[in-house]
Design a protein around this motif. Structure first.
Motif, PDB file in Angstrom:
ATOM      1  N   PRO A 153      19.455  -8.370 -13.460  1.00  0.00           N
ATOM      2  CA  PRO A 153      19.458  -7.786 -12.181  1.00  0.00           C
ATOM      3  C   PRO A 153      20.712  -6.769 -12.484  1.00  0.00           C
ATOM      4  CG  PRO A 153      20.391 -10.297 -11.628  1.00  0.00           C
ATOM      5  CD  PRO A 153      19.546 -10.429 -13.290  1.00  0.00           C
ATOM      6  N   ASP A 154      21.254  -6.842 -12.930  1.00  0.00           N
ATOM      7  CA  ASP A 154      21.784  -5.501 -13.658  1.00  0.00           C
ATOM      8  C   ASP A 154      22.021  -5.065 -14.525  1.00  0.00           C
ATOM      9  OD1 ASP A 154      23.684  -6.719 -11.283  1.00  0.00           O
ATOM     10  OD2 ASP A 154      25.029  -7.818 -12.347  1.00  0.00           O
ATOM     11  N   SER A 155      20.946  -5.117 -15.281  1.00  0.00           N
ATOM     12  CA  SER A 155      20.696  -4.063 -15.645  1.00  0.00           C
ATOM     13  C   SER A 155      19.294  -3.453 -16.359  1.00  0.00           C
ATOM     14  CB  SER A 155      20.897  -4.728 -17.936  1.00  0.00           C
ATOM     15  OG  SER A 155      20.280  -6.426 -17.135  1.00  0.00           O
ATOM     16  N   PHE A 156      18.065  -4.654 -15.358  1.00  0.00           N
ATOM     17  CA  PHE A 156      17.025  -4.246 -15.892  1.00  0.00           C
ATOM     18  C   PHE A 156      16.233  -2.456 -16.108  1.00  0.00           C
ATOM     19  CE2 PHE A 156      15.724  -5.097 -10.870  1.00  0.00           C
ATOM     20  CZ  PHE A 156      14.727  -4.442 -11.039  1.00  0.00           C
ATOM     21  N   VAL A 157      17.001  -1.476 -14.843  1.00  0.00           N
ATOM     22  CA  VAL A 157      16.225  -1.135 -14.839  1.00  0.00           C
ATOM     23  C   VAL A 157      17.905  -0.054 -15.837  1.00  0.00           C
ATOM     24  CG1 VAL A 157      16.699   1.372 -12.847  1.00  0.00           C
ATOM     25  CG2 VAL A 157      16.368  -1.095 -11.919  1.00  0.00           C
ATOM     26  N   ASP A 158      18.316  -0.177 -15.662  1.00  0.00           N
ATOM     27  CA  ASP A 158      19.104   0.432 -16.879  1.00  0.00           C
ATOM     28  C   ASP A 158      18.512   0.496 -18.501  1.00  0.00           C
ATOM     29  OD1 ASP A 158      21.041   2.114 -15.533  1.00  0.00           O
ATOM     30  OD2 ASP A 158      22.201   0.439 -16.118  1.00  0.00           O
ATOM     31  N   GLU A 159      17.864  -1.028 -18.734  1.00  0.00           N
ATOM     32  CA  GLU A 159      16.890  -1.537 -19.915  1.00  0.00           C
ATOM     33  C   GLU A 159      15.576  -0.597 -19.718  1.00  0.00           C
ATOM     34  OE1 GLU A 159      16.598  -5.341 -19.872  1.00  0.00           O
ATOM     35  OE2 GLU A 159      19.073  -5.465 -19.681  1.00  0.00           O
ATOM     36  N   GLY A 160      15.073  -0.099 -19.296  1.00  0.00           N
ATOM     37  CA  GLY A 160      13.991   0.259 -18.563  1.00  0.00           C
ATOM     38  C   GLY A 160      13.889   1.886 -19.546  1.00  0.00           C
ATOM     39  N   ALA A 161      15.102   2.447 -18.973  1.00  0.00           N
ATOM     40  CA  ALA A 161      15.303   3.788 -18.656  1.00  0.00           C
ATOM     41  C   ALA A 161      16.028   4.366 -20.174  1.00  0.00           C
ATOM     42  CB  ALA A 161      16.897   4.092 -17.647  1.00  0.00           C
ATOM     43  N   GLU A 162      16.808   3.200 -20.725  1.00  0.00           N
ATOM     44  CA  GLU A 162      17.052   3.225 -22.384  1.00  0.00           C
ATOM     45  C   GLU A 162      15.928   2.976 -23.344  1.00  0.00           C
ATOM     46  OE1 GLU A 162      18.951   4.451 -24.876  1.00  0.00           O
ATOM     47  OE2 GLU A 162      19.833   4.169 -23.500  1.00  0.00           O
ATOM     48  N   GLU A 163      14.950   2.317 -22.855  1.00  0.00           N
ATOM     49  CA  GLU A 163      13.679   1.966 -24.225  1.00  0.00           C
ATOM     50  C   GLU A 163      12.843   3.548 -23.798  1.00  0.00           C
ATOM     51  OE1 GLU A 163       9.696  -0.619 -24.239  1.00  0.00           O
ATOM     52  OE2 GLU A 163      11.248  -0.799 -22.706  1.00  0.00           O
ATOM     53  N   GLY A 164      12.405   4.523 -22.365  1.00  0.00           N
ATOM     54  CA  GLY A 164      11.870   5.797 -22.625  1.00  0.00           C
ATOM     55  C   GLY A 164      12.901   7.013 -23.075  1.00  0.00           C
ATOM     56  N   ALA A 165      13.652   6.486 -22.820  1.00  0.00           N
ATOM     57  CA  ALA A 165      14.728   7.674 -23.370  1.00  0.00           C
ATOM     58  C   ALA A 165      14.382   7.870 -24.750  1.00  0.00           C
ATOM     59  CB  ALA A 165      15.955   7.496 -22.859  1.00  0.00           C
ATOM     60  N   LEU A 188      14.162 -10.378 -11.977  1.00  0.00           N
ATOM     61  CA  LEU A 188      15.585 -11.129 -12.029  1.00  0.00           C
ATOM     62  C   LEU A 188      16.138 -11.828 -12.931  1.00  0.00           C
ATOM     63  CD1 LEU A 188      13.060 -12.899  -8.978  1.00  0.00           C
ATOM     64  CD2 LEU A 188      14.683 -11.405  -9.116  1.00  0.00           C
ATOM     65  N   THR A 189      15.816 -12.230 -14.490  1.00  0.00           N
ATOM     66  CA  THR A 189      16.431 -12.180 -14.945  1.00  0.00           C
ATOM     67  C   THR A 189      17.494 -11.509 -15.556  1.00  0.00           C
ATOM     68  OG1 THR A 189      14.847 -11.504 -17.229  1.00  0.00           O
ATOM     69  CG2 THR A 189      14.294 -13.217 -16.097  1.00  0.00           C
ATOM     70  N   ASP A 200      -2.102  -4.816  -9.302  1.00  0.00           N
ATOM     71  CA  ASP A 200      -2.234  -6.120 -10.052  1.00  0.00           C
ATOM     72  C   ASP A 200      -0.473  -6.621  -9.341  1.00  0.00           C
ATOM     73  OD1 ASP A 200      -2.449  -7.958 -11.566  1.00  0.00           O
ATOM     74  OD2 ASP A 200      -3.038  -6.394 -13.743  1.00  0.00           O
ATOM     75  N   ALA A 201      -1.442  -7.516  -8.913  1.00  0.00           N
ATOM     76  CA  ALA A 201      -0.037  -8.257  -7.887  1.00  0.00           C
ATOM     77  C   ALA A 201       0.290  -9.057  -8.617  1.00  0.00           C
ATOM     78  CB  ALA A 201      -0.185  -8.706  -6.249  1.00  0.00           C
ATOM     79  N   ASP A 202      -0.623 -10.125  -9.870  1.00  0.00           N
ATOM     80  CA  ASP A 202       0.124 -10.887 -10.196  1.00  0.00           C
ATOM     81  C   ASP A 202       0.850 -10.201 -11.926  1.00  0.00           C
ATOM     82  OD1 ASP A 202      -0.784 -12.352  -8.466  1.00  0.00           O
ATOM     83  OD2 ASP A 202      -2.880 -12.842 -10.185  1.00  0.00           O
ATOM     84  N   ALA A 203       0.609  -9.035 -12.248  1.00  0.00           N
ATOM     85  CA  ALA A 203       1.145  -8.704 -13.067  1.00  0.00           C
ATOM     86  C   ALA A 203       2.831  -8.124 -12.480  1.00  0.00           C
ATOM     87  CB  ALA A 203       0.305  -7.586 -14.160  1.00  0.00           C
ATOM     88  N   PHE A 204       2.382  -7.253 -11.510  1.00  0.00           N
ATOM     89  CA  PHE A 204       3.939  -7.118 -10.613  1.00  0.00           C
ATOM     90  C   PHE A 204       5.034  -7.921 -10.613  1.00  0.00           C
ATOM     91  CE2 PHE A 204       6.374  -6.313  -7.749  1.00  0.00           C
ATOM     92  CZ  PHE A 204       7.070  -5.258  -7.783  1.00  0.00           C
ATOM     93  N   GLN A 205       4.184  -9.391 -10.181  1.00  0.00           N
ATOM     94  CA  GLN A 205       5.106 -10.518 -10.052  1.00  0.00           C
ATOM     95  C   GLN A 205       5.717 -10.599 -10.911  1.00  0.00           C
ATOM     96  OE1 GLN A 205       6.217 -11.791  -7.094  1.00  0.00           O
ATOM     97  NE2 GLN A 205       6.788 -13.134  -7.974  1.00  0.00           N
ATOM     98  N   ALA A 206       5.124 -10.873 -12.064  1.00  0.00           N
ATOM     99  CA  ALA A 206       5.707 -11.302 -13.700  1.00  0.00           C
ATOM    100  C   ALA A 206       6.654 -10.435 -13.985  1.00  0.00           C
ATOM    101  CB  ALA A 206       5.026 -11.016 -14.254  1.00  0.00           C
ATOM    102  N   LEU A 207       7.032  -8.944 -13.439  1.00  0.00           N
ATOM    103  CA  LEU A 207       7.584  -8.419 -14.266  1.00  0.00           C
ATOM    104  C   LEU A 207       8.644  -8.052 -13.348  1.00  0.00           C
ATOM    105  CD1 LEU A 207       8.829  -5.604 -15.466  1.00  0.00           C
ATOM    106  CD2 LEU A 207       7.269  -3.971 -13.128  1.00  0.00           C
ATOM    107  N   VAL A 208       9.410  -8.538 -11.770  1.00  0.00           N
ATOM    108  CA  VAL A 208       9.875  -9.311 -10.941  1.00  0.00           C
ATOM    109  C   VAL A 208       9.740  -9.983 -11.157  1.00  0.00           C
ATOM    110  CG1 VAL A 208      10.005  -9.973  -8.616  1.00  0.00           C
ATOM    111  CG2 VAL A 208       8.159  -8.191  -8.284  1.00  0.00           C
ATOM    112  N   GLU A 209      10.242 -11.026 -11.775  1.00  0.00           N
ATOM    113  CA  GLU A 209      10.687 -12.390 -12.205  1.00  0.00           C
ATOM    114  C   GLU A 209      11.117 -12.022 -13.806  1.00  0.00           C
ATOM    115  OE1 GLU A 209       7.340 -15.379 -13.315  1.00  0.00           O
ATOM    116  OE2 GLU A 209       6.996 -15.542 -10.878  1.00  0.00           O
ATOM    117  N   LYS A 210      10.740 -11.166 -14.920  1.00  0.00           N
ATOM    118  CA  LYS A 210      10.979 -10.644 -15.969  1.00  0.00           C
ATOM    119  C   LYS A 210      13.162  -9.769 -15.619  1.00  0.00           C
ATOM    120  CE  LYS A 210      11.184  -8.106 -20.031  1.00  0.00           C
ATOM    121  NZ  LYS A 210      10.355  -6.563 -20.739  1.00  0.00           N
TER     122      LYS A 210
END
Length: 264
Positions: A76-88, A73-74, A61-71
């Protein structure tokens, strides 16, 4: 056109091996700190689950992925950690179940991909084989972090050939992401596989080269060990510089790991 089946098979094997490592963990073991600052064992699995879901969106789903990329980009320094923190924060059984479901769905999607198809990613678009290679690289690297937290030694396998190849192919990216101009000439990279086989990349007559164990090279390009702790040899100034900045994963320059004995 590369057949993606072998690397998809190896990705499945790598994931299954990690699954065996964490499937019987006691509740307190999920909270053990790993070498990644601020990340527990739970964070490591949560990150893999999050990234597998991202890859699944990219493939299906390229459109859904693009929405994820745009999110992303808001923040960029924390989205990876935020994703890990939510799952943890999930109960371990729910976290593991979600990881298994996501990686199984990605496996099926990659196998069903049309020949020649390319999918968006956080860097350049990737074919199915490249996507599987990137997922294997990350799965292996994060499994090493989990194993270290648990005090387990994971014997290397020749599945590392995919990680090594990616490390070689991302040479120019490593220079660029550090604001440096990539060398014009190719390097020769000769690595000794866990099986004893020699893996060679680049022209045999290249003036600059890197040699050593494939495991050490893979630890270097995933930034799981400091160069000074690895048995890698560089010939030539550019090859030597590369070993200081090598990075096989997308994103800004990683901070790497300190030399052994220098922590704290």
């Amino acid at each position: 056109m590369a057949d993606p089946t072998p690397v998809i098979d190896d990705l499945r094997a790598e994931s299954d091996e990690l699954d065996l490592l964490i499937t019987e963990l006691r509740p307190e073991q999920w909270a053990l700190p790993t070498p990644a600052p601020g990340w527990t064992v739970a964070h490591q699995i949560a990150h893999l689950a999050w990234t597998d879901r991202s890859a699944l969106l990219a493939v299906t789903d390229a459109d859904a992925f693009q929405a994820l990329v745009e999110k992303a980009l808001t923040a960029p320094d924390s989205f990876v950690d935020e994703g890990a923190e939510e799952g943890a924060r999930l109960p371990p059984a729910e976290l593991v179940s979600g990881w298994r479901t996501g990686r199984t769905a990605l496996d099926r999607a990659l196998r069903a991909a049309a020949p020649g198809a390319r999918f968006p990613w956080y860097g350049p678009p990737m074919a199915a084989a490249s996507m599987a290679t990137a997922r294997l690289m990350e799965t292996w690297a994060h499994a090493m972090d989990v194993a270290e937290a648990l005090g387990v030694v994971r014997p290397p396998t020749d599945r590392l050939k995919h990680v090594a190849r990616l490390g070689v192919r991302t040479r120019d990216f490593a220079y660029t992401v550090h604001g440096l101009t990539p060398p014009a000439d190719a390097f020769r990279v000769e690595l000794t596989a866990p099986s004893g086989e020699l893996w060679a990349h680049g022209p045999a007559d290249a003036r600059q080269r890197v040699t050593g164990p494939a495991l050490d090279f893979c630890l270097l390009v995933t930034q799981r060990a400091h160069r000074s702790d690895l048995a890698l040899t560089a010939v030539g100034p550019d090859a030597d510089r590369w070993l200081d900045i090598a990075q096989a994963f997308a994103g800004p320059p990683g901070t790497g790991r300190p030399p052994k004995g220098a922590e704290g």
